[in-house]
Structure formats: structure tokens, C-alpha cells
Scaffold this motif. Structure first.
Motif, PDB file in Angstrom:
ATOM      1  N   GLN A 160       0.830  -1.204   0.000  1.00  0.00           N
ATOM      2  CA  GLN A 160       0.000   0.000   0.000  1.00  0.00           C
ATOM      3  C   GLN A 160       0.867   1.258   0.000  1.00  0.00           C
ATOM      4  N   LEU A 161       1.947   1.220   0.824  1.00  0.00           N
ATOM      5  CA  LEU A 161       2.844   2.377   0.885  1.00  0.00           C
ATOM      6  C   LEU A 161       3.553   2.599  -0.449  1.00  0.00           C
ATOM      7  N   PHE A 170       3.378   5.864  -2.412  1.00  0.00           N
ATOM      8  CA  PHE A 170       4.629   6.569  -2.676  1.00  0.00           C
ATOM      9  C   PHE A 170       4.791   6.876  -4.164  1.00  0.00           C
ATOM     10  N   LEU A 171       4.479   5.886  -5.006  1.00  0.00           N
ATOM     11  CA  LEU A 171       4.617   6.097  -6.451  1.00  0.00           C
ATOM     12  C   LEU A 171       3.669   7.191  -6.928  1.00  0.00           C
ATOM     13  N   ALA A 172       2.436   7.162  -6.411  1.00  0.00           N
ATOM     14  CA  ALA A 172       1.485   8.202  -6.793  1.00  0.00           C
ATOM     15  C   ALA A 172       1.979   9.572  -6.305  1.00  0.00           C
ATOM     16  N   ASN A 173       2.511   9.597  -5.076  1.00  0.00           N
ATOM     17  CA  ASN A 173       3.007  10.837  -4.495  1.00  0.00           C
ATOM     18  C   ASN A 173       4.214  11.359  -5.259  1.00  0.00           C
ATOM     19  N   MET A 174       5.170  10.457  -5.561  1.00  0.00           N
ATOM     20  CA  MET A 174       6.377  10.871  -6.271  1.00  0.00           C
ATOM     21  C   MET A 174       6.047  11.351  -7.678  1.00  0.00           C
ATOM     22  N   GLN A 227       3.550  10.117   6.067  1.00  0.00           N
ATOM     23  CA  GLN A 227       3.152  11.443   6.509  1.00  0.00           C
ATOM     24  C   GLN A 227       1.959  11.300   7.445  1.00  0.00           C
ATOM     25  N   ALA A 228       1.691  12.338   8.216  1.00  0.00           N
ATOM     26  CA  ALA A 228       0.541  12.274   9.115  1.00  0.00           C
ATOM     27  C   ALA A 228      -0.740  12.053   8.318  1.00  0.00           C
ATOM     28  N   ASP A 229      -0.783  12.589   7.096  1.00  0.00           N
ATOM     29  CA  ASP A 229      -1.914  12.354   6.202  1.00  0.00           C
ATOM     30  C   ASP A 229      -1.372  11.683   4.953  1.00  0.00           C
ATOM     31  N   ASP A 230      -1.641  10.359   4.816  1.00  0.00           N
ATOM     32  CA  ASP A 230      -1.154   9.602   3.667  1.00  0.00           C
ATOM     33  C   ASP A 230      -2.163   9.549   2.519  1.00  0.00           C
ATOM     34  N   SER A 231      -3.310  10.177   2.686  1.00  0.00           N
ATOM     35  CA  SER A 231      -4.369  10.038   1.693  1.00  0.00           C
ATOM     36  C   SER A 231      -4.057  10.844   0.439  1.00  0.00           C
ATOM     37  N   LEU A 232      -4.712  10.472  -0.661  1.00  0.00           N
ATOM     38  CA  LEU A 232      -4.522  11.176  -1.924  1.00  0.00           C
ATOM     39  C   LEU A 232      -5.178  12.562  -1.893  1.00  0.00           C
ATOM     40  N   THR A 233      -6.065  12.783  -0.917  1.00  0.00           N
ATOM     41  CA  THR A 233      -6.778  14.064  -0.837  1.00  0.00           C
ATOM     42  C   THR A 233      -6.127  15.015   0.156  1.00  0.00           C
TER      43      THR A 233
END
Length: 628
Positions: free
Chosen positions: A261-262, A266-270, A441-447
């Protein structure tokens, strides 16, 4: 198989056996009996009694045999005790087996003489006790009041006793917490009330040291000769290691699922973190191609491109740094430096950053402990800057209004305490344990409202620990957070805090420089930079050409990229230095690891600059080079 063949097989197996064996068919004909059976049944002093009695047993009866076959009950044991003193008994063990399309009764006898004497025989008693005490499982029996009437050494050891006799007459309430002892007693009451066994219940059992063990416990009713339930008989097997292995597998599975899941997050975030500044760079670069664009707008678009380029570089540097921390390849270069000017730079830069981010309601202040003249310390200036930069970026990200304070003070006689305090959103309690984890992060959500790679705090923690310090934080959700860290402190003599802008010395005008670079854009940047300062530039785009040109022409300086076609920059440097050891060579590379610098120096390079090129750093190095 016919009866003769079956008898032949039985003779081969049991004729010389000491076990009394007899076989009769469903018509009650004796198919086979061995010598031991003959001896006990027909030649024994009680043979008449036995011979008459055997025919009275239920198994010597066709309807009984048919009933057992229909019920599929294949094994039975019958016991008979003879003479008034009860000193002689016989067990008939009956197995019903199918022989082709017929059934036969396979009967074995177990003879016991002087039963009372055998039970009281010390050798027999000691053997049974030795057997029970050396079984690896815990064996015990209790009466209806839950008092121990039997326990082996395993039970005694569990309860902190050396002799099982110390348990007799006592209950679990004298050894275990009341809540656990009640559970054990409730289970035993259920077994004694219903007569139903409890099989393999997994339960917690603390040992004598209070360490929790896991046992698989079976408890069955304990009955007397009248089949009345008089207590429980139990056996417990320690399954702690199996349970831990099972839990470890379960935890490994959970961690693998979380890692998956991470990874996706992470890939989406990066992707977002890399594409966002690239979009700004490429988009505004296209605007700059418009010929009619006003000069003011051009300057503004250039600033936007520069800002997004720095942001993109920061993301890439964070990814590289966290990899270097993980592999232990971070290079620490401790030097004396003035601490206060370093913090002044940070304060100025981040105040400008707050203006650029339109955070007019956030006030950044600096608190110092040393005077400017007495702020010389011995540490790695660049790594300290990097730690504070990450902590300040984090504070600004989560503070929309209020105050951010950067400061330091002495922690003890050999440590400094740095702090970054903000009045931002704070960290939820349930998220605090993951704050220093990579990619979290404290908020890992996509939103989530706030961007970032989730690497800044992990890098700060890694660098603090490499410098020999500690890092921690205090946070109240919706009120703010303060990050603290310490580093070893060695104060030096008075600091030189004067700062002069770095300019390329005029001595370089009309000097000849060889730029060895295969990337055309990097070469164009250096060519433009040096021609602006009136240097004569020659270009080589591979290592072999560089070696050839250095032998044909005299140069005052060579700037050598390390990654080149034909032969790399390290080998080219070795060959050039072998012929002319006096020519200064500055290594230039986009490689990210600290051992690149060491490799460059070992090959013969005199200085080292990493890409993207810092113009002021390059000028600073060139100004150190002297000419004869």
C-alpha cells in the motif's frame, strides 16, 4: 483369502509370540489360537472357569457381532477379575476385522495376577512416576474442588516449585492472578458438569517469572470405578514458539500488505511531486518562446522556472539522500564554521520563501544563544543546514498562520540543542509513531492538503544520528509542534562572520580552459559562463579527445566530467596527470554519492564540483588556483 491362508499367516506371526492370541469367525468357530492362549485358557489353574466364562462374553454371540458390524464398532475391551481376593484378572481385547466377505474376531488376552501387589509394587510405581515426570507436557489431575491431586514436574516448574508434591491440595488461585485462575476453574466446572472434554484450548499461562506462555490445554472428566465424575484430568502443551511463529507470519503478511500500500501511495506521491515542478518548467519555458512577450513577464517566468527547478532538484536530492543514509554512504565533513551566519542565511531564505508562498500571516523568528564573535563551532556545516532546512520546510508546510521559531541553546557542556517550533496543525497522537518513517506522513491520503515526499523528517533523523545526536518532538494536535535535536558541540575561537560576494578573479581573463563534457547543454552553460568572464574555451566531448588535446595544447585549467564515452573522466585524468602533473583539474559529475569525490581525488583531480553546478562554488575553487 480363505481360512487356511489366514491361519497360515497367523501361525507365522504369533506361534512364537508371548502374546495370547485367538481368532474366531462369525460362526464362532476357532480359526486359530496360539500356545500362549492355550496355556492361559485351557491349561491354567482357572482354565475351567475361563473356558466356561469366555463363552458367556457378549463377543461370543452372533447377534452381538452383527450389531457391532452394523454400528462399525471395531474394538472392545472386556475385563474379568477372578477369586474372592481379587488377585487375578483378565482383559479380553477384541478387534473385529473383515476377511474378504466375512468378519473374524481377533482376540488377545492380557493376564494380571496379584493385582493389588502389582499396584503397590515400588518398582512399578517409580516407573510410572518417572514416565509422567519426563513427559515434556504438563500433566495434572484435580478433585471437584479444583485442588491438585496429581502434578508432574512440568506443572511444578511452571508454578515456580521444584517438587510436584508442593502443589498437592492447592488450587490455581494460589499461583495465578485471580482473573486467570477463575477462567481455568470455569473450564473445569464445565467439563465436570457436562462430562464433555475440552480439547486443545489455546490459553495464556504466566510462568513463575510472570512471563506469558501459551499452552494448548486438554481437560477430560476424571471418573471412579462407578463411572462417577470426581474431578478432571488435564494435559497442557507449551505452544509459545509455534504461536510466536504464527504471529510472526501474520505480522510479516501485514507488513507486506502495508508495504504494498505504501509503495502504491509513494509512487502516486512521487509522480505528483516530480510532475508538478516539471509542468511549471516546461509550461513557462514555452511562454518564453513568444517573441512579443514583455520583458517584465519574461523575468517573472524565468523566476518561476528557477523556483520549480530548485524544487525538482530538492525532491531528487531527498530520494538520493535517503538511499545514502540507508546504505551508510553519507560523508561527514566536520570543519570549524560560524554558526550564527548559517542561521541568518536560513532565516533570510525562509522568510523570502514565506513571501513567495503567500503566507503573509506566518512570522518566522530566529533565537541565538552565542554572540556573533563567539559562535564558532566544529561540525558539518552542510549537514546541519540540511537538517534545519528539512525541519523548517515541514513547519512552513503545516503552518498557515501564527509563528515559527528557529533557535538553539547549549544543552550540556558538550552538546547544542536546536529547535524548530511552530503553531501549525500539530500531529495526531495515532500518527506520531510514524512521523520519522520513510515515505510516511501524518496524512497519507490522496486528498491531503499538503504535498511532499515524506522523506524530509526521515533524512533529518538519519543525519542527526550520523552526527552523533538525538532528535525528538513534542506535539499537540491543532496547537503546534516543536522538533528538537542535539549535536555534539565543540566551540572554537572567535568566528570570522564577514561575508563577501564571490566573484571570479580577474586573473582568469584570457586564460585557456578545456571543458571535457559530453552533455551539450552542460557545455553550453559553462561556455557561456566563462566567455562572459573573457576566458578562452576549448571543448572535448569524450575522454580520448581530452587526453589528445591536453597533449597538443597548453591549458590553464581542465574541467573534467567523470562520466564520458570512450574512456571515463577518471582514466582520462590519470593519463593527463601522467604527462603533466601540474595542470589543475576540477572534477565535475552528476553522480550523487560521496565516494565519487574520493575516487576523483585518487585519480588525480585537484577539486570536485557536483551538478547542478553552483556558480559561486565553482568561482570559489577557481580563485584558489594560483599561476606561476
Amino acid at each position: 483369502m480363505d481360512s487356511k491362508q489366514y491361519k497360515s499367516q497367523l501361525e507365522a506371526i504369533f506361534d512364537k509370540s508371548n502374546m495370547p492370541v485367538c481368532c474366531i469367525d462369525h460362526e464362532l468357530n476357532i480359526v486359530y489360537r496360539n500356545a500362549q492362549f492355550e496355556k492361559i485358557v485351557f491349561k491354567n489353574e482357572n482354565s475351567a472357569h475361563l473356558k466356561s466364562y469366555i463363552s458367556s462374553y457378549p463377543f461370543y454371540n452372533r447377534p452381538w457381532i452383527q450389531e457391532q458390524i452394523s454400528r462399525k464398532c471395531w474394538r472392545h475391551i472386556f475385563t474379568e477379575t477372578f477369586d474372592d481376593a481379587g488377585n487375578y484378572s483378565m482383559h479380553f481385547i477384541v478387534n473385529i476385522e473383515k476377511l474378504d466377505d466375512r468378519y473374524v474376531l481377533f482376540i488377545t488376552l492380557s493376564e494380571h495376577r496379584d493385582v493389588t501387589n502389582q499396584i503397590n509394587n515400588p518398582a512399578i510405581s517409580n516407573l510410572a512416576e518417572e514416565l509422567i515426570n519426563n513427559i515434556p507436557d504438563n500433566i495434572f489431575a484435580k478433585d471437584k474442588d479444583h485442588r491438585f491431586i496429581l502434578a508432574n514436574k512440568g506443572v511444578a516448574t511452571l508454578m515456580g516449585k521444584t517438587d510436584p508434591a508442593e502443589l498437592l491440595g492447592k488450587t490455581d488461585f494460589e499461583f495465578f492472578p485471580h482473573s486467570l485462575a477463575k477462567i481455568y476453574c470455569d473450564d473445569e466446572n464445565r467439563v465436570m458438569t457436562t462430562g464433555e472434554p475440552q480439547f486443545g484450548k489455546e490459553e495464556e499461562v504466566p510462568d513463575a517469572n510472570g512471563i506469558i506462555q501459551w499452552y494448548s490445554t486438554t481437560k477430560v472428566p476424571l471418573r471412579n470405578e462407578q463411572e462417577e465424575i470426581i474431578g478432571v484430568l488435564g494435559i497442557g502443551r507449551n505452544i509459545t514458539s509455534q504461536r510466536e511463529e504464527k504471529e510472526a507470519i501474520k505480522e510479516a503478511k501485514r507488513m507486506a500488505e502495508m508495504a504494498d500500500q505504501l509503495k502504491s501511495a509513494f509512487l502516486a506521491n512521487m509522480s505528483h511531486e516530480l510532475r508538478t515542478p516539471l509542468n511549471g518548467i516546461l509550461g513557462f519555458a514555452q511562454f518564453l518562446r513568444q517573441e512579443s512577450l514583455p520583458t517584465a513577464k519574461k523575468a517573472k517566468y524565468v523566476d518561476i522556472i528557477f523556483y520549480n527547478g530548485k524544487h525538482l532538484l530538492s525532491v531528487i536530492n531527498n530520494i538520493i539522500d535517503v538511499a545514502k543514509i540507508d546504505t551508510g554512504e553519507i560523508f561527514i565533513n566536520k570543519q570549524p564554521f560560524a554558526l550564527n551566519p548559517l542561521l541568518y542565511k536560513l532565516n533570510q531564505y525562509f522568510n523570502e520563501l514565506l513571501d513567495n508562498k503567500m503566507k503573509k500571516d506566518v512570522n518566522l523568528t530566529l533565537e541565538t544563544s552565542f554572540t556573533d564573535l563567539m559562535c564558532q563551532v566544529y561540525s558539518d556545516q552542510n549537514r546541519l543546514y540540511q537538517i534545519l532546512e528539512n525541519l523548517l520546510n515541514n513547519a512552513i508546510k503545516f503552518t498557515d498562520s501564527g509563528d515559527i521559531t528557529l533557535g538553539y541553546r547549549t544543552y550540556n557542556e558538550d552538546s547544542l540543542l536546536f529547535y524548530v517550533k511552530d503553531t501549525g496543525t500539530g500531529i495526531p497522537t495515532e500518527k506520531q509513531e510514524i512521523i520519522f518513517h520513510k515515505f510516511r506522513q501524518a496524512d497519507d491520503s490522496l486528498t491531503r492538503r499538503h504535498g511532499g515526499t515524506g522523506l524530509g523528517l526521515a533524512i533529518a533523523k538519519g543525519l542527526v544520528e550520523i552526527l552523533g545526536g538525538e532528535i525528538w518532538f513534542e506535539s499537540v494536535y491543532h496547537e503546534g509542534t516543536t522538533f528538537y535535536f542535539t549535536i555534539p558541540y565543540q566551540q572554537k575561537e572567535e568566528a570570522d562572520i564577514s561575508e563577501k560576494p564571490v566573484q571570479l578573479h580577474k586573473k582568469w581573463q584570457h586564460k585557456s580552459i578545456l571543458i571535457v563534457e559530453d552533455d551539450n547543454m552542460s557545455f553550453k552553460y559553462l561556455d557561456t559562463l566563462f566567455r562572459h568572464h573573457k576566458l578562452n574555451v576549448t571543448h572535448a566531448d569524450d575522454g580520448l579527445k581530452a587526453v589528445k588535446l591536453s597533449g597538443e595544447k597548453s591549458f590553464d585549467l581542465i574541467i573534467m566530467d567523470l562520466r564520458l564515452p570512450e574512456i571515463d573522466g577518471l582514466e582520462a585524468t590519470r593519463r593527463i596527470k601522467k604527462v603533466n602533473n601540474k595542470i589543475p583539474i576540477i572534477a565535475l559529475t552528476a553522480f550523487a554519492y560521496d565516494n565519487d569525490e574520493q575516487n576523483a581525488f585518487e585519480a588525480g583531480c585537484d577539486y570536485y564540483v557536483s551538478k547542478p553546478i553552483n556558480k559561486l562554488r565553482l568561482f570559489e575553487i577557481m580563485n584558489k588556483i594560483s599561476f606561476k
